[in-house]
Motif scaffolding. Structure first.
Motif, mmCIF file in Angstrom:
data_model
loop_
_atom_site.group_PDB
_atom_site.id
_atom_site.type_symbol
_atom_site.label_atom_id
_atom_site.label_comp_id
_atom_site.label_asym_id
_atom_site.label_seq_id
_atom_site.Cartn_x
_atom_site.Cartn_y
_atom_site.Cartn_z
ATOM 1 N N ALA A 137 16.842 -4.008 -1.865
ATOM 2 C CA ALA A 137 15.516 -4.620 -1.965
ATOM 3 C C ALA A 137 14.701 -3.757 -2.925
ATOM 4 N N ALA A 138 14.384 -4.293 -4.079
ATOM 5 C CA ALA A 138 13.585 -3.559 -5.061
ATOM 6 C C ALA A 138 12.992 -4.583 -6.006
ATOM 7 N N ALA A 139 11.739 -4.350 -6.414
ATOM 8 C CA ALA A 139 11.084 -5.323 -7.285
ATOM 9 C C ALA A 139 10.194 -4.621 -8.295
ATOM 10 N N ALA A 140 10.041 -5.273 -9.443
ATOM 11 C CA ALA A 140 9.182 -4.722 -10.484
ATOM 12 C C ALA A 140 7.768 -5.277 -10.391
ATOM 13 N N GLY A 141 7.575 -6.349 -9.619
ATOM 14 C CA GLY A 141 6.236 -6.916 -9.503
ATOM 15 C C GLY A 141 6.254 -8.303 -8.918
ATOM 16 N N PRO A 174 5.736 2.878 -15.079
ATOM 17 C CA PRO A 174 6.460 1.828 -14.364
ATOM 18 C C PRO A 174 6.768 2.231 -12.925
ATOM 19 N N VAL A 175 6.647 1.285 -12.014
ATOM 20 C CA VAL A 175 6.976 1.566 -10.620
ATOM 21 C C VAL A 175 7.929 0.497 -10.092
ATOM 22 N N THR A 176 8.631 0.882 -9.037
ATOM 23 C CA THR A 176 9.500 -0.054 -8.341
ATOM 24 C C THR A 176 8.985 -0.185 -6.920
ATOM 25 N N PHE A 177 8.738 -1.424 -6.503
ATOM 26 C CA PHE A 177 8.236 -1.662 -5.151
ATOM 27 C C PHE A 177 9.398 -1.688 -4.165
ATOM 28 N N ARG A 178 9.242 -0.946 -3.083
ATOM 29 C CA ARG A 178 10.253 -0.877 -2.046
ATOM 30 C C ARG A 178 9.689 -0.001 -0.942
ATOM 31 N N ASP A 217 7.713 5.873 -8.707
ATOM 32 C CA ASP A 217 7.692 5.962 -10.156
ATOM 33 C C ASP A 217 8.600 7.072 -10.687
ATOM 34 N N GLU A 218 9.236 7.797 -9.776
ATOM 35 C CA GLU A 218 10.197 8.825 -10.193
ATOM 36 C C GLU A 218 11.595 8.357 -9.808
ATOM 37 N N ILE A 219 12.511 8.467 -10.739
ATOM 38 C CA ILE A 219 13.891 8.029 -10.480
ATOM 39 C C ILE A 219 14.469 8.741 -9.250
ATOM 40 N N SER A 220 14.169 10.053 -9.129
ATOM 41 C CA SER A 220 14.772 10.815 -8.023
ATOM 42 C C SER A 220 14.266 10.314 -6.668
ATOM 43 N N GLN A 221 12.957 9.990 -6.604
ATOM 44 C CA GLN A 221 12.395 9.454 -5.352
ATOM 45 C C GLN A 221 13.010 8.097 -5.036
ATOM 46 N N LEU A 222 13.148 7.289 -6.074
ATOM 47 C CA LEU A 222 13.721 5.958 -5.873
ATOM 48 C C LEU A 222 15.145 6.077 -5.352
ATOM 49 N N GLN A 223 15.890 6.998 -5.958
ATOM 50 C CA GLN A 223 17.276 7.227 -5.532
ATOM 51 C C GLN A 223 17.324 7.580 -4.043
ATOM 52 N N SER A 228 17.987 5.477 1.879
ATOM 53 C CA SER A 228 17.379 5.492 3.212
ATOM 54 C C SER A 228 17.233 4.064 3.747
ATOM 55 N N PRO A 229 17.992 3.727 4.801
ATOM 56 C CA PRO A 229 17.932 2.362 5.343
ATOM 57 C C PRO A 229 16.529 1.989 5.848
ATOM 58 N N ASN A 230 15.738 2.993 6.277
ATOM 59 C CA ASN A 230 14.376 2.710 6.748
ATOM 60 C C ASN A 230 13.499 2.097 5.667
ATOM 61 N N ASP A 231 13.829 2.393 4.431
ATOM 62 C CA ASP A 231 13.046 1.915 3.294
ATOM 63 C C ASP A 231 13.560 0.572 2.790
ATOM 64 N N GLY A 232 14.574 0.036 3.457
ATOM 65 C CA GLY A 232 15.297 -1.106 2.883
ATOM 66 C C GLY A 232 14.614 -2.441 2.953
ATOM 67 N N LEU A 233 13.345 -2.493 2.564
ATOM 68 C CA LEU A 233 12.665 -3.792 2.551
ATOM 69 C C LEU A 233 11.474 -3.800 1.599
ATOM 70 N N ILE A 234 11.077 -5.003 1.247
ATOM 71 C CA ILE A 234 9.794 -5.202 0.559
ATOM 72 C C ILE A 234 9.048 -6.204 1.415
ATOM 73 N N ASN A 235 7.932 -5.780 1.957
ATOM 74 C CA ASN A 235 7.140 -6.640 2.835
ATOM 75 C C ASN A 235 5.973 -7.178 2.016
ATOM 76 N N THR A 236 5.809 -8.496 2.005
ATOM 77 C CA THR A 236 4.688 -9.096 1.280
ATOM 78 C C THR A 236 3.858 -9.908 2.257
ATOM 79 N N THR A 237 2.561 -9.746 2.190
ATOM 80 C CA THR A 237 1.658 -10.489 3.066
ATOM 81 C C THR A 237 0.615 -11.207 2.225
#
Ligand code: NAG
Ligand code: NAG
Ligand code: NAG
Ligand code: NAG
Ligand code: NAG
Ligand code: NAG
Length: 260
Positions: A137-141, A174-178, A217-223, A228-237
């Motif tokens: 789960a990852a999105a650019a916007g 650039p950022v990746t939403f997740r 916005d950092e590749i290492s953080q994104l990696q 991390s399964p806890n981060d495995g979603l994008i929640n939109t409201t």
């Protein structure tokens, strides 16, 4: 979420937007037509509001390489105010017809409310995209279109559309939403009565606020997040505020002289 304060703040926010909106509309009409569109703001009553029946259509694409297979949790609408008697969860189908379609830009959620009543105060709808094997789960916007039409007079459409992109919030980095923090899109709906267009009754939607969710916005953080399964979603409201206390009435008036 700070719903109480939000509600308390509704009036000032609404009047600010109305003011800016009216001012811009006045300027535009003076320039474009040499005639002023007169806007009166008047308090509504129940019969006025009952006459405001519009068809609403909302599309939002999560810009990504995901598909509708990643989608979870779409199917509930929450209306009313927490703690009050009108607060309730209902199946989304009672509010709108909904579907997800795959597009080249990513999955598009479509919501359609036919002959939508304006009688409620607010509503929110939430959904998630989740990790699938080998497809995180990852999105650019996000890209959205929202239209309102009066079923009795379909010639006129009010539209709000936009892109909430990676990097649009912080210095163009650039950022990746997740991650857990939801992405919240807040829309205000204003009822407008156009006396100058055969009493057209149109809801004007406006994007009021975008509260971006977790992003990297950092590749290492994104990696690290991808592992991390806890981060495995994008929640939109999607949060909708029906500003149904006031109706904006619009008439034409010639600029050439007063009293005309
Ligand atoms: C919004 O409308 C524009 C123009 O019609 C279109 O190119 C775009 O794909 C639409 N986006 C969504 C999310 O429906
Ligand atoms: C979307 O695409 C996925 C993978 O390509 C496919 O399995 C799924 O059936 C599609 N869903 C819809 C609603 O088209
Ligand atoms: C869903 O679509 C059906 C058929 O077009 C329509 O009769 C119904 O009113 C729609 N429901 C909502 C909540 O818009
Ligand atoms: C951010 O968006 C740009 C295009 O606007 C794209 O080229 C870039 O790959 C995106 N970056 C991330 C991390 O998604
Ligand atoms: C939503 O997307 C559908 C399918 O692409 C399109 O037919 C419709 O016109 C779009 N609606 C809006 C409001 O952009
Ligand atoms: C998604 O966010 C909403 C608030 O915007 C929250 O109520 C809901 O519990 C969240 N869902 C998940 C699965 O985290």
């Amino acid at each position: 979420m700070k719903r109480k304060t939000e509600l308390g703040g509704t009036f000032s926010i609404a009047s600010w937007i109305l003011f800016i909106g009216l001012f811009a509309a006045l300027l535009y009409h003076i320039i474009a037509k040499r005639a002023i569109e007169m806007h009166n703001v008047r308090a509504t009553n129940a019969p006025d509001l009952a006459a405001f029946i519009n068809d609403l259509e909302f599309n939002i694409t999560t810009i990504s390489s995901m598909s509708c297979l990643h989608l979870r949790g779409l199917g509930t609408v929450v209306t009313g105010n927490p703690g009050l008697i009108d607060y309730r969860f209902a199946p989304l189908s009672t509010f709108a017809n909904y579907s997800c379609i795959n597009t080249t830009k990513g999955p598009t959620i479509m919501l359609k409310c036919s002959r939508c009543p304006l009688s409620r105060d607010n509503a929110y709808i939430s959904w998630q995209f989740v990790d699938l094997p080998n497809s995180p789960a990852a999105a650019a916007g996000f890209q959205f279109n929202l239209t309102a039409t009066d079923p009795k007079n379909k010639k006129h459409v009010s539209l709000v559309s936009g892109t909430l992109r990676n990097g649009s919030n912080f210095d163009d980095k650039p950022v990746t939403f997740r991650g857990l923090t939801p992405n919240i899109l807040k829309f205000n709906f204003f009822p407008r009565l156009y006396h100058n267009l055969n009493d057209l009754k149109l809801i004007q939607p406006l994007l009021h606020e975008f509260l971006p969710g977790s992003s990297f916005d950092e590749i290492s953080q994104l990696q690290a997040s991808l592992e991390s399964p806890n981060d495995g979603l994008i929640n939109t409201t999607l949060y909708i505020n029906f500003l149904s206390s006031y109706i904006v009435e619009i008439k034409d008036q010639n600029v050439m002289g007063p009293g005309e």
